[in-house]
Design a protein around this motif. Structure first.
Motif, PDB file in Angstrom:
ATOM      1  N   VAL A 218       0.806  -1.214   0.000  1.00 52.95           N
ATOM      2  CA  VAL A 218       0.000   0.000   0.000  1.00 52.95           C
ATOM      3  C   VAL A 218       0.844   1.272   0.000  1.00 52.95           C
ATOM      4  O   VAL A 218       1.904   1.332   0.611  1.00 52.95           O
ATOM      5  N   LYS A 219       0.350   2.260  -0.710  1.00 60.29           N
ATOM      6  CA  LYS A 219       1.001   3.566  -0.722  1.00 60.29           C
ATOM      7  C   LYS A 219       0.689   4.313   0.576  1.00 60.29           C
ATOM      8  O   LYS A 219      -0.466   4.338   1.018  1.00 60.29           O
ATOM      9  N   CYS A 220       1.703   4.938   1.149  1.00 61.82           N
ATOM     10  CA  CYS A 220       1.525   5.775   2.329  1.00 61.82           C
ATOM     11  C   CYS A 220       2.135   7.139   2.017  1.00 61.82           C
ATOM     12  O   CYS A 220       3.016   7.242   1.170  1.00 61.82           O
ATOM     13  N   PHE A 221       1.670   8.143   2.721  1.00 61.95           N
ATOM     14  CA  PHE A 221       2.065   9.515   2.379  1.00 61.95           C
ATOM     15  C   PHE A 221       2.503  10.247   3.643  1.00 61.95           C
ATOM     16  O   PHE A 221       1.761  10.285   4.627  1.00 61.95           O
ATOM     17  N   ARG A 222       3.690  10.814   3.625  1.00 60.41           N
ATOM     18  CA  ARG A 222       4.147  11.587   4.793  1.00 60.41           C
ATOM     19  C   ARG A 222       4.851  12.843   4.306  1.00 60.41           C
ATOM     20  O   ARG A 222       5.762  12.768   3.478  1.00 60.41           O
ATOM     21  N   ASP A 223       4.397  13.948   4.838  1.00 58.14           N
ATOM     22  CA  ASP A 223       4.945  15.237   4.389  1.00 58.14           C
ATOM     23  C   ASP A 223       6.142  15.603   5.262  1.00 58.14           C
ATOM     24  O   ASP A 223       6.051  16.465   6.107  1.00 58.14           O
ATOM     25  N   GLU A 224       7.231  14.884   5.041  1.00 56.49           N
ATOM     26  CA  GLU A 224       8.429  15.116   5.854  1.00 56.49           C
ATOM     27  C   GLU A 224       9.504  15.757   5.009  1.00 56.49           C
ATOM     28  O   GLU A 224       9.452  15.711   3.784  1.00 56.49           O
ATOM     29  N   ASP A 225      10.516  16.300   5.695  1.00 53.33           N
ATOM     30  CA  ASP A 225      11.663  16.781   4.941  1.00 53.33           C
ATOM     31  C   ASP A 225      12.335  15.561   4.325  1.00 53.33           C
ATOM     32  O   ASP A 225      12.471  14.531   4.964  1.00 53.33           O
ATOM     33  N   LEU A 226      12.742  15.699   3.072  1.00 56.61           N
ATOM     34  CA  LEU A 226      13.193  14.514   2.350  1.00 56.61           C
ATOM     35  C   LEU A 226      14.675  14.245   2.563  1.00 56.61           C
ATOM     36  O   LEU A 226      15.468  15.142   2.734  1.00 56.61           O
ATOM     37  N   ARG A 227      14.998  12.977   2.549  1.00 48.45           N
ATOM     38  CA  ARG A 227      16.391  12.546   2.574  1.00 48.45           C
ATOM     39  C   ARG A 227      16.527  11.512   1.476  1.00 48.45           C
ATOM     40  O   ARG A 227      15.553  11.136   0.840  1.00 48.45           O
ATOM     41  N   ALA A 228      17.777  11.061   1.277  1.00 51.05           N
ATOM     42  CA  ALA A 228      18.012  10.139   0.164  1.00 51.05           C
ATOM     43  C   ALA A 228      17.103   8.908   0.234  1.00 51.05           C
ATOM     44  O   ALA A 228      16.658   8.408  -0.782  1.00 51.05           O
ATOM     45  N   ASP A 229      16.809   8.442   1.433  1.00 53.23           N
ATOM     46  CA  ASP A 229      16.025   7.210   1.519  1.00 53.23           C
ATOM     47  C   ASP A 229      14.565   7.482   1.876  1.00 53.23           C
ATOM     48  O   ASP A 229      13.874   6.641   2.396  1.00 53.23           O
ATOM     49  N   ARG A 230      14.100   8.700   1.633  1.00 52.46           N
ATOM     50  CA  ARG A 230      12.697   9.034   1.921  1.00 52.46           C
ATOM     51  C   ARG A 230      12.027   9.567   0.671  1.00 52.46           C
ATOM     52  O   ARG A 230      12.627  10.292  -0.097  1.00 52.46           O
ATOM     53  N   GLN A 231      10.772   9.249   0.517  1.00 53.42           N
ATOM     54  CA  GLN A 231       9.962   9.808  -0.558  1.00 53.42           C
ATOM     55  C   GLN A 231       8.648  10.245   0.085  1.00 53.42           C
ATOM     56  O   GLN A 231       8.171   9.593   1.021  1.00 53.42           O
ATOM     57  N   PRO A 232       8.012  11.310  -0.421  1.00 54.03           N
ATOM     58  CA  PRO A 232       6.747  11.724   0.186  1.00 54.03           C
ATOM     59  C   PRO A 232       5.665  10.649   0.054  1.00 54.03           C
ATOM     60  O   PRO A 232       4.794  10.533   0.894  1.00 54.03           O
ATOM     61  N   GLU A 233       5.715   9.883  -1.017  1.00 58.16           N
ATOM     62  CA  GLU A 233       4.834   8.716  -1.088  1.00 58.16           C
ATOM     63  C   GLU A 233       5.713   7.491  -1.215  1.00 58.16           C
ATOM     64  O   GLU A 233       6.664   7.478  -1.985  1.00 58.16           O
ATOM     65  N   PHE A 234       5.402   6.498  -0.427  1.00 56.18           N
ATOM     66  CA  PHE A 234       6.228   5.295  -0.409  1.00 56.18           C
ATOM     67  C   PHE A 234       5.305   4.105  -0.171  1.00 56.18           C
ATOM     68  O   PHE A 234       4.107   4.281   0.067  1.00 56.18           O
ATOM     69  N   THR A 235       5.866   2.916  -0.280  1.00 57.99           N
ATOM     70  CA  THR A 235       5.013   1.724  -0.224  1.00 57.99           C
ATOM     71  C   THR A 235       5.385   0.851   0.965  1.00 57.99           C
ATOM     72  O   THR A 235       6.559   0.694   1.269  1.00 57.99           O
ATOM     73  N   GLN A 236       4.370   0.338   1.614  1.00 62.70           N
ATOM     74  CA  GLN A 236       4.598  -0.582   2.726  1.00 62.70           C
ATOM     75  C   GLN A 236       3.941  -1.922   2.442  1.00 62.70           C
ATOM     76  O   GLN A 236       2.910  -1.983   1.773  1.00 62.70           O
ATOM     77  N   ILE A 237       4.546  -2.978   2.971  1.00 59.40           N
ATOM     78  CA  ILE A 237       3.826  -4.251   3.084  1.00 59.40           C
ATOM     79  C   ILE A 237       3.186  -4.169   4.460  1.00 59.40           C
ATOM     80  O   ILE A 237       3.877  -4.227   5.468  1.00 59.40           O
ATOM     81  N   ASP A 238       1.883  -3.945   4.476  1.00 59.23           N
ATOM     82  CA  ASP A 238       1.202  -3.615   5.719  1.00 59.23           C
ATOM     83  C   ASP A 238       0.382  -4.825   6.168  1.00 59.23           C
ATOM     84  O   ASP A 238      -0.361  -5.383   5.356  1.00 59.23           O
ATOM     85  N   CYS A 239       0.521  -5.218   7.416  1.00 61.55           N
ATOM     86  CA  CYS A 239      -0.135  -6.449   7.867  1.00 61.55           C
ATOM     87  C   CYS A 239      -0.750  -6.280   9.247  1.00 61.55           C
ATOM     88  O   CYS A 239      -0.286  -5.465  10.046  1.00 61.55           O
ATOM     89  N   GLU A 240      -1.753  -7.069   9.519  1.00 58.30           N
ATOM     90  CA  GLU A 240      -2.355  -7.093  10.857  1.00 58.30           C
ATOM     91  C   GLU A 240      -2.930  -8.486  11.093  1.00 58.30           C
ATOM     92  O   GLU A 240      -3.404  -9.144  10.150  1.00 58.30           O
ATOM     93  N   MET A 241      -2.851  -8.949  12.335  1.00 62.20           N
ATOM     94  CA  MET A 241      -3.333 -10.290  12.681  1.00 62.20           C
ATOM     95  C   MET A 241      -4.097 -10.247  14.003  1.00 62.20           C
ATOM     96  O   MET A 241      -3.753  -9.467  14.888  1.00 62.20           O
ATOM     97  N   SER A 242      -5.104 -11.121  14.103  1.00 62.37           N
ATOM     98  CA  SER A 242      -5.880 -11.204  15.347  1.00 62.37           C
ATOM     99  C   SER A 242      -5.467 -12.410  16.173  1.00 62.37           C
ATOM    100  O   SER A 242      -4.947 -13.385  15.625  1.00 62.37           O
ATOM    101  N   PHE A 243      -5.761 -12.341  17.449  1.00 63.42           N
ATOM    102  CA  PHE A 243      -5.455 -13.424  18.390  1.00 63.42           C
ATOM    103  C   PHE A 243      -3.981 -13.807  18.338  1.00 63.42           C
ATOM    104  O   PHE A 243      -3.635 -14.970  18.154  1.00 63.42           O
ATOM    105  N   VAL A 244      -3.144 -12.805  18.392  1.00 68.33           N
ATOM    106  CA  VAL A 244      -1.702 -13.068  18.334  1.00 68.33           C
ATOM    107  C   VAL A 244      -0.991 -12.350  19.475  1.00 68.33           C
ATOM    108  O   VAL A 244      -1.446 -11.328  19.977  1.00 68.33           O
ATOM    109  N   GLU A 245       0.156 -12.910  19.811  1.00 64.58           N
ATOM    110  CA  GLU A 245       1.091 -12.240  20.702  1.00 64.58           C
ATOM    111  C   GLU A 245       2.293 -11.839  19.871  1.00 64.58           C
ATOM    112  O   GLU A 245       2.435 -12.274  18.729  1.00 64.58           O
ATOM    113  N   GLN A 246       3.146 -11.071  20.491  1.00 71.12           N
ATOM    114  CA  GLN A 246       4.335 -10.596  19.771  1.00 71.12           C
ATOM    115  C   GLN A 246       5.078 -11.741  19.077  1.00 71.12           C
ATOM    116  O   GLN A 246       5.481 -11.632  17.924  1.00 71.12           O
ATOM    117  N   GLU A 247       5.219 -12.855  19.802  1.00 69.98           N
ATOM    118  CA  GLU A 247       5.972 -13.987  19.271  1.00 69.98           C
ATOM    119  C   GLU A 247       5.385 -14.481  17.938  1.00 69.98           C
ATOM    120  O   GLU A 247       6.122 -14.821  17.012  1.00 69.98           O
TER     121      GLU A 247
END
Ligand code: ASP
Length: 591
Positions: A215-244
């Motif tokens: 998914v595309k995410c958007f952050r209006d931050e000051d840019l650096r070489a490894d930052r883009q105002p729009e970037f992509t994440q592999i975004d995940c969520e799970m139920s009935f889980v613990e950290q492990e």
């Protein structure tokens, strides 16, 4: 039919077949009575032969051909006399019998070879030409493969891919939002998501159990070489889980990607607490391709009348193996390095532990051999090593030494880009004090659960509360992070209080989430991996721009479509936006 084959697939098995290819004219070489044309498409390059002897008419016709013309060629596959073992089609060429110009091309503004003469902005302006270069194209193909393998793994683990909206209300992730004015609701704005955080949590309340999205995410931050105002994440969520459960699942994904895309079998993923990372490496994303851990020598180095040390909260050093022979010049360069404004140290103390067993330091006036020997022993140094010591206020000094450690790692060749060292950093603090605004901020985000055993500290010492939050670090790069979430309305409300929200503010901004928690929210947690960064690491580059089809430059501009740009007065009016006179003059905003 435009083509029977691509430019990357013909070889000796196709000899004497008549084929038709289509593509771009890559290189043209005129020899006496023969012209060779390299024809290129996404799949490769195939050599075409136009010979005066066998086909004079055609031979004359190709004189009009220029670089990057789009052509279609028919001819016979023949064996080449001088073969090119570097490419799969290098043993054959096509003896052309027909050809059509499908489209002409003007001369490209930079050379479309792996080594180009085009500067970054120029290449971005003509990104569609840049992508024709193998060096860029292969990055996009890598990205595609990474996305495909990510989906394959997560699908097999029963995750569902769900699209969440792009026009939302602000999600606080610690950056500024990009906002979009609403025409139908004058004076009101959508925000572009900094991440789908609240939506993925609501999908857990909805019972979807395992969610992911590239998914595309958007952050209006000051840019650096490894930052883009729009970037992509592999975004995940799970139920009935613990950290492990989450660590195991995404260790699995990371392993799968390394194995299938790079053919690398990763060793075990070590774990380290945030506190340990700060103590031994001075940062929360240590590069563990090499050791060089911090050793604190405050107790043994103080009290010898060296004023700089005596007034320091922390005296801490690293041991650079085998560097006792560093020259004056090399040492001065290290002193300059730590004094750079980006690092900010006032000076650097060094001790050379000579191969003859003699210790020589930059503070010999204050410290005798046996004092220095104590330092060396504490730091596990042997003859031939070099000790580098910084001192001052604890947090700052650790940060500075962290920079020096990385610099030494680089100088000593200990940061091989082909070696991959993963690390989970655990137990981040829940809150971070901000001096300027005089309040706590969530270190990860406000939905992160405190460790249950630390909840009581929320009332007495909030800064010491640890979170169920974790980061995945590879080679000193933060690849992703996440947390177990709060799923209880009361605790979420308490968290907003700690962050200085009044009840009304919390209800106004996040009522939708807290209300949802009252309808049976399951325990849940998740994480997001930075997809662009992961791709660039796999490709061996430190710049994520190289792995994004149409990136923005360091000023946040898209050089190709030339945006951000002004909009017409009519559009502004429709949106009920009134620019200050300085901005609305003439063409609008100028950059
Ligand atoms: N939303 C978080 C982020 O973008 C990741 C997470 O907590 O899952 O960093």
């Amino acid at each position: 039919m435009y083509r029977t084959h691509t430019c990357g697939e013909l070889n000796k098995n196709n000899l004497s077949q008549t084929v038709t290819l289509a593509g771009w004219v890559f290189r043209i070489r005129h020899l006496s009575k023969k012209t060779f044309v390299d024809l290129r498409d996404r799949y490769g390059v195939t050599q075409l032969l136009f010979s005066e002897e066998t086909n004079l008419e055609l031979y004359n016709k190709i004189k009009d051909l220029g670089r990057e013309f789009v052509i279609q060629v028919t001819g016979k596959v023949i064996e080449r006399s001088s073969k090119n073992p570097e490419i799969p089609t290098g043993e054959i060429e096509i003896e052309a019998s027909e050809f059509n110009i499908l489209n002409k091309a003007i001369v490209p503004p930079f050379i479309l070879e792996d080594e180009t003469d085009g500067g970054e902005d120029l290449r971005m302006k003509y990104r569609y030409l840049d992508i024709r270069r193998n060096a860029v194209k292969k990055n996009l193909l890598l990205r595609h493969q990474m996305a495909k393998e990510t989906r394959k793994y997560l699908d097999a683990q029963n995750f569902v891919e769900v699209e969440t909206p792009v026009l939302i209300k602000s999600t606080p992730e610690g950056a500024r939002d990009f906002v979009v004015p609403s025409r139908m609701n004058p004076g009101q704005f959508y925000a572009l998501p900094q991440s789908p955080q609240t939506f993925k949590q609501l999908l857990m309340v909805a019972g979807l159990d395992k969610y992911y999205q590239i998914v595309k995410c958007f952050r209006d931050e000051d840019l650096r070489a490894d930052r883009q105002p729009e970037f992509t994440q592999i975004d995940c969520e799970m139920s009935f889980v613990e950290q492990e459960d989450i660590l195991n699942m995404f260790e699995g994904l990371t392993r799968h990607l390394f194995k299938t895309v790079k053919g690398v079998d990763l060793a075990e993923f070590p774990r380290m607490t945030y506190a340990e990372a700060m103590k031994y490496y001075g940062c929360d994303k240590p590069d563990t391709r090499f050791e060089m851990k911090f050793v604190e020598i405050t107790d043994i180095a103080k009290g010898k009348n060296f004023p700089v040390f005596d007034s320091s909260e922390l005296i801490v050093g690293i041991c650079a193996k085998g560097c006792s022979e560093y020259s004056r010049k090399q040492l001065d360069a290290l002193v300059d390095f730590v004094k750079r404004p980006q690092v900010g140290a006032k000076g650097l103390v060094y001790v050379k532990y000579g191969t003859d067993g003699v210790l020589k330091s930059s503070v010999d006036k204050f410290y005798a051999q046996e004092d220095l020997k104590k330092w060396a022993d504490a730091m596990g140094a042997q003859q031939g090593d070099l000790l580098l010591v910084l001192s001052g206020e604890a947090d700052k000094t650790r940060k500075q030494l962290s920079e020096l450690r990385l610099e030494m790692g680089t100088q000593l060749g200990l940061r091989d880009p082909n070696v991959f060292k993963t690390l989970w950093v655990l137990d981040f603090p829940l809150l971070e004090w901000n001096e300027e605004t005089n309040r706590f901020f969530a270190m990860h985000h406000p939905f992160t659960s405190p460790k249950l055993e630390d909840v009581s500290l929320l009332d007495t010492d909030p800064g010491r509360v640890r979170a169920n939050a974790y980061d995945l670090v590879i080679n000193g790069v933060e690849i992703g992070g996440g947390s177990i979430r709060i799923h209880d309305r009361k605790l979420q409300k308490r968290m907003f209080e700690c962050l200085g929200f009044t009840d009304e503010e919390a209800q106004h901004q996040f009522g939708f989430l807290m209300n949802a928690f009252e309808f049976g929210a399951p325990p849940h947690g998740g994480l997001a991996l930075g997809f662009d960064r992961l791709c660039s690491m796999f490709g061996g580059s430190s710049s994520i721009k190289d792995y994004i089809a149409f990136p923005k430059n360091n000023a946040g501009r898209d050089m190709m479509i030339d945006t951000p740009s002004s909009i017409s007065d009519a559009q502004l009016k429709e949106l009920n936006i009134h620019l200050s006179p300085a901005l609305s003059e003439g063409e609008g905003v100028k950059f």
